[in-house]
Motif scaffolding. Sequence first.
Motif, PDB file in Angstrom:
ATOM      1  N   GLN A 228       0.673  -1.744  -0.154  1.00 19.93           N
ATOM      2  CA  GLN A 228       0.040   0.130   0.178  1.00 19.93           C
ATOM      3  C   GLN A 228       0.985   1.195   0.190  1.00 19.93           C
ATOM      4  O   GLN A 228       2.231   0.811   0.406  1.00 19.93           O
ATOM      5  N   SER A 229       0.374   1.969  -0.664  1.00 24.25           N
ATOM      6  CA  SER A 229       1.043   3.710  -0.805  1.00 24.25           C
ATOM      7  C   SER A 229       0.907   4.308   1.003  1.00 24.25           C
ATOM      8  O   SER A 229       0.268   4.443   1.156  1.00 24.25           O
ATOM      9  N   GLY A 230       1.886   4.750   0.713  1.00 28.72           N
ATOM     10  CA  GLY A 230       1.766   6.504   1.963  1.00 28.72           C
ATOM     11  C   GLY A 230       2.648   5.891   3.135  1.00 28.72           C
ATOM     12  O   GLY A 230       3.403   4.134   2.700  1.00 28.72           O
ATOM     13  N   GLU A 231       3.476   6.666   3.450  1.00 25.81           N
ATOM     14  CA  GLU A 231       4.716   6.656   4.979  1.00 25.81           C
ATOM     15  C   GLU A 231       4.178   5.006   5.674  1.00 25.81           C
ATOM     16  O   GLU A 231       2.765   5.412   5.990  1.00 25.81           O
ATOM     17  N   ALA A 232       4.850   4.120   6.394  1.00 26.28           N
ATOM     18  CA  ALA A 232       4.431   3.229   7.327  1.00 26.28           C
ATOM     19  C   ALA A 232       4.245   3.823   8.732  1.00 26.28           C
ATOM     20  O   ALA A 232       5.515   4.604   9.169  1.00 26.28           O
ATOM     21  N   LYS A 233       3.491   3.764   9.385  1.00 23.87           N
ATOM     22  CA  LYS A 233       3.433   4.506  10.734  1.00 23.87           C
ATOM     23  C   LYS A 233       4.078   2.298  11.518  1.00 23.87           C
ATOM     24  O   LYS A 233       3.401   1.731  11.675  1.00 23.87           O
ATOM     25  N   ASN A 234       4.979   3.077  12.470  1.00 23.90           N
ATOM     26  CA  ASN A 234       5.547   2.548  13.348  1.00 23.90           C
ATOM     27  C   ASN A 234       4.097   2.258  14.422  1.00 23.90           C
ATOM     28  O   ASN A 234       4.339   3.067  14.657  1.00 23.90           O
ATOM     29  N   CYS A 235       4.012   0.976  14.808  1.00 24.51           N
ATOM     30  CA  CYS A 235       3.637   1.351  16.620  1.00 24.51           C
ATOM     31  C   CYS A 235       3.665  -0.127  17.124  1.00 24.51           C
ATOM     32  O   CYS A 235       3.891  -0.899  16.443  1.00 24.51           O
ATOM     33  N   SER A 236       3.054   0.133  18.995  1.00 26.94           N
ATOM     34  CA  SER A 236       3.464  -1.352  19.254  1.00 26.94           C
ATOM     35  C   SER A 236       1.597  -1.828  19.169  1.00 26.94           C
ATOM     36  O   SER A 236       1.049  -0.745  19.623  1.00 26.94           O
ATOM     37  N   VAL A 237       1.299  -3.351  19.047  1.00 28.81           N
ATOM     38  CA  VAL A 237      -0.204  -3.724  19.011  1.00 28.81           C
ATOM     39  C   VAL A 237       0.125  -4.909  20.828  1.00 28.81           C
ATOM     40  O   VAL A 237       1.258  -5.601  20.038  1.00 28.81           O
ATOM     41  N   ASN A 238      -0.919  -4.547  21.404  1.00 27.76           N
ATOM     42  CA  ASN A 238      -1.199  -5.311  22.929  1.00 27.76           C
ATOM     43  C   ASN A 238      -1.805  -5.815  22.289  1.00 27.76           C
ATOM     44  O   ASN A 238      -3.006  -5.956  21.927  1.00 27.76           O
ATOM     45  N   ILE A 239      -1.229  -7.233  22.216  1.00 27.64           N
ATOM     46  CA  ILE A 239      -2.301  -8.706  21.995  1.00 27.64           C
ATOM     47  C   ILE A 239      -2.645  -9.438  23.196  1.00 27.64           C
ATOM     48  O   ILE A 239      -1.858  -9.940  23.630  1.00 27.64           O
ATOM     49  N   LYS A 240      -3.899  -9.277  24.006  1.00 33.16           N
ATOM     50  CA  LYS A 240      -4.155 -10.028  24.994  1.00 33.16           C
ATOM     51  C   LYS A 240      -4.641 -10.972  25.207  1.00 33.16           C
ATOM     52  O   LYS A 240      -6.093 -11.352  26.268  1.00 33.16           O
ATOM     53  N   SER A 241      -4.455 -11.102  24.161  1.00 29.34           N
ATOM     54  CA  SER A 241      -6.314 -12.300  23.508  1.00 29.34           C
ATOM     55  C   SER A 241      -5.558 -13.548  22.505  1.00 29.34           C
ATOM     56  O   SER A 241      -4.720 -13.673  21.707  1.00 29.34           O
ATOM     57  N   THR A 242      -5.271 -15.196  22.729  1.00 26.82           N
ATOM     58  CA  THR A 242      -5.106 -15.819  21.544  1.00 26.82           C
ATOM     59  C   THR A 242      -6.243 -16.415  21.293  1.00 26.82           C
ATOM     60  O   THR A 242      -6.509 -17.404  19.695  1.00 26.82           O
ATOM     61  N   PHE A 243      -7.795 -15.483  20.771  1.00 25.03           N
ATOM     62  CA  PHE A 243      -8.489 -16.027  19.943  1.00 25.03           C
ATOM     63  C   PHE A 243      -8.144 -15.520  18.789  1.00 25.03           C
ATOM     64  O   PHE A 243      -8.184 -14.258  18.660  1.00 25.03           O
ATOM     65  N   GLN A 244      -8.099 -15.700  17.279  1.00 25.07           N
ATOM     66  CA  GLN A 244      -8.300 -14.663  16.555  1.00 25.07           C
ATOM     67  C   GLN A 244      -9.157 -13.848  15.896  1.00 25.07           C
ATOM     68  O   GLN A 244      -8.371 -13.117  16.005  1.00 25.07           O
ATOM     69  N   TYR A 245     -10.380 -13.673  16.382  1.00 24.34           N
ATOM     70  CA  TYR A 245     -10.931 -12.682  16.116  1.00 24.34           C
ATOM     71  C   TYR A 245     -10.766 -11.472  17.283  1.00 24.34           C
ATOM     72  O   TYR A 245     -10.793 -10.406  16.605  1.00 24.34           O
ATOM     73  N   ASP A 246     -10.147 -11.420  18.514  1.00 24.47           N
ATOM     74  CA  ASP A 246     -10.099 -10.245  18.976  1.00 24.47           C
ATOM     75  C   ASP A 246      -8.653 -10.097  18.218  1.00 24.47           C
ATOM     76  O   ASP A 246      -8.627  -8.486  18.414  1.00 24.47           O
ATOM     77  N   VAL A 247      -7.598 -11.091  17.753  1.00 17.89           N
ATOM     78  CA  VAL A 247      -6.400 -10.154  17.447  1.00 17.89           C
ATOM     79  C   VAL A 247      -6.632  -9.697  16.168  1.00 17.89           C
ATOM     80  O   VAL A 247      -6.051  -8.984  15.478  1.00 17.89           O
ATOM     81  N   ALA A 248      -7.113 -10.072  15.255  1.00 16.30           N
ATOM     82  CA  ALA A 248      -7.696  -9.189  14.406  1.00 16.30           C
ATOM     83  C   ALA A 248      -8.222  -7.644  14.564  1.00 16.30           C
ATOM     84  O   ALA A 248      -8.250  -7.210  13.649  1.00 16.30           O
ATOM     85  N   ALA A 249      -8.859  -8.201  15.066  1.00 16.84           N
ATOM     86  CA  ALA A 249      -9.842  -6.363  15.662  1.00 16.84           C
ATOM     87  C   ALA A 249      -8.929  -5.671  16.279  1.00 16.84           C
ATOM     88  O   ALA A 249      -9.076  -4.857  15.722  1.00 16.84           O
TER      89      ALA A 249
END
Length: 342
Positions: free
Chosen positions: A36-57
Amino acid sequence: MKKSVKFMIAIAAAAVIFIAGGFVFNAVMKDINGTQSGEAKNCSVNIKSTFQYDVAAELKKNGIVIDDSVWSLWMDKHYPDFEYINGEYYMNTNMSYEEIAQKLKNPDISHKPVTVAIPEGYNVFDIAKTLEENGVCSKADFYKAVSTTEGYSYSWLSELPVNNKNVGFILEGFLFPATYELAENTPAAEVADKMLDAFDNRLSSDITAFCAENNMSLYEFITLCSIVQEESFSIESAEKIASVLINRLKNGSKLQCDVTYFYAKNLLDYGFSKEVYDSYYTYRCPALPSGPITNSGMEVVNAVINHPDTNYLFFFSDLNGDFHFAETGEEFEKLKKQHPWQ
């Protein structure tokens, strides 16, 4: 003429849908491929669940993927048995789905669940060592977290002597021994709060009533319990030892419990002053030490509350681990000769 106009409108609508669909398809493919075009933005993603639905969200919320459903469908196709690990992941918005999947295998800061057992009789030093060995938090951070009452919201904390310069770790004694479900790299104050909450849940009317009847503060009561915890081997011995210590306190006698020496020495070795050491060592301080020397289980707490009414002023355990109690110094010395103790 009217039919011709309607037809033209239908053609135009279909064209719009087709073009829009093309844009959506193109955007999704760029998202999947990380182009995708545009400058990449860095971030910290905090995963608190082992369910794919929650991770995707969580990925969508942070802009790592544009659609959580597309991500889930892609993972179902390429990694149907993927196991998510709780933790913090350093990502950027231009990562491909394959890069995201690989990244999610190794968190930058793991919050993997861990079960930690804190037995009765563990003091701050024991707990800190156990937490560090299990990757929960460092010993230094835990020592800092239990050196203050600030940041914890329990009404009974106001009764603790926070301004007493001779107190070591102010929260010692209130870190309830239990098995805890924690996570790697958890803030030490959060861990301490779980232990304080466990104590708070067990702060019964029996405890407060005993304190009132014996003119003790909660802090003094927990301090007394901690000595009984360290001295006793069973509930029966705990009850009788409690009676000895309470009798000595009423008589104005020093408690003279060897177990307080070892804790006082730990405080001195950690860096507390000689004055603090003296105030915990019951061969030197006049009555109770400045604070608890360990964290007691409910069996010992109840043993102190339910101690028998005796005239015992002395006790010792022999080489077989059996306890002997005496009312006078003379009786005490005779018992020591009858039952080898060292």
